[in-house]
Design an enzyme around this catalytic site. Structure first.
Site, PDB file in Angstrom:
ATOM      1  CG  ASP A  96      -6.960   3.464   2.036  1.00 59.50           C
ATOM      2  OD1 ASP A  96      -7.955   2.977   1.493  1.00 59.50           O
ATOM      3  OD2 ASP A  96      -6.835   4.677   2.224  1.00 59.50           O
ATOM      4  CE  LYS A 118      -1.953   3.454   2.312  1.00 56.85           C
ATOM      5  NZ  LYS A 118      -1.408   4.346   3.330  1.00 56.85           N
TER       6      LYS A 118
END
Length: 216
Positions: A139, A121
């Site tokens: 996320d 991420k």
DNA sequence: CTCCCGATAT
DNA sequence: ATATCAGGAG
């Protein structure tokens, strides 16, 4: 599950709701961005900005972070959660930058994910914002929104969510879509109290309709 | 899977 | 009081 046309509709509505969605982590170069994103794990970006305002004054280079004791760095980021592992990762990351990348932040995702404290991420966010590489960082917001709307399945892993989004969204819209889904999730389709009654996507939202029925 | 963990909203 | 916040490592 939503079809291609319905997903297109979701993207268009989000674009209308949040026309200038963009990253809100303050930084002035790739190095500061890496630090900011690393700090942002399980923490609001607002708080990260509050901490980095002082942090970036004190620490400018990888050498700066390595010049202090670990306990001092911990203290400087204490108000952020998970501060012990984050402080340790920052120093480890800085050492890696000096040892293997000539003190510079690498631009490829493959290299970024090798850095301490940098997962998929974070690598996607840095690659996208600092190096203009199309990415969809998944996320908590992107995951929750995708699953509620029915863009992907409930039990999909974050990697599966990312792959689905990359398949369903045109490549040149990856980065904006990422930001719009975050804004949509943060300010509208919130984890705790989603604004379903006033949601323009209610008609095609599986979870939204379920919630409305429960409310009635 | 668990752990890391303070600040904030509800 | 408790869930949640731009997750990642072991």
């Amino acid at each position: 599950m939503l079809n291609q046309k319905q997903i297109r509709q979701c993207l268009d509505v989000m674009a209308e709701m949040f026309p200038d969605a963009k990253g809100e982590l303050e930084h002035s170069n790739p190095f500061e961005l890496v630090i900011a994103v690393l700090l942002s794990a399980q923490c609001t970006d607002k708080l990260v900005n509050k901490v980095t305002a002082d942090l970036f004054q004190k620490y400018k280079t990888p050498e700066d972070y390595l010049s202090v004791e670990l306990s001092e760095l911990e203290n400087d980021i204490r108000s952020i959660g998970l501060y012990r592992s984050k402080a340790k990762n920052i120093q480890k990351l800085c050492q890696m930058l000096l040892d293997e990348y000539n003190g510079e932040v690498p631009s490829s995702k493959e290299d970024l994910v090798k850095l301490a404290g940098v997962g998929r991420k974070t690598a996607n966010v840095v690659a996208s914002i600092a190096f203009n590489e199309p990415s969809i960082a998944v996320d908590t917001h992107v995951e929750r929104v995708s699953k509620r709307l029915g863009i992907c399945k409930w039990k999909d892993s974050v990697l599966e969510v990312e792959n689905t989004l990359m398949r369903k969204v045109p490549r040149d819209e990856w980065s904006v879509t990422h930001h719009r889904m975050i804004f949509f999730g943060r300010y509208h389709c919130k984890a705790r109290n989603p604004q379903c009654p006033e949601c323009p996507l209610l008609e095609l939202c599986r979870e939204g309709k379920k919630r409305m029925k429960k409310l009635a």
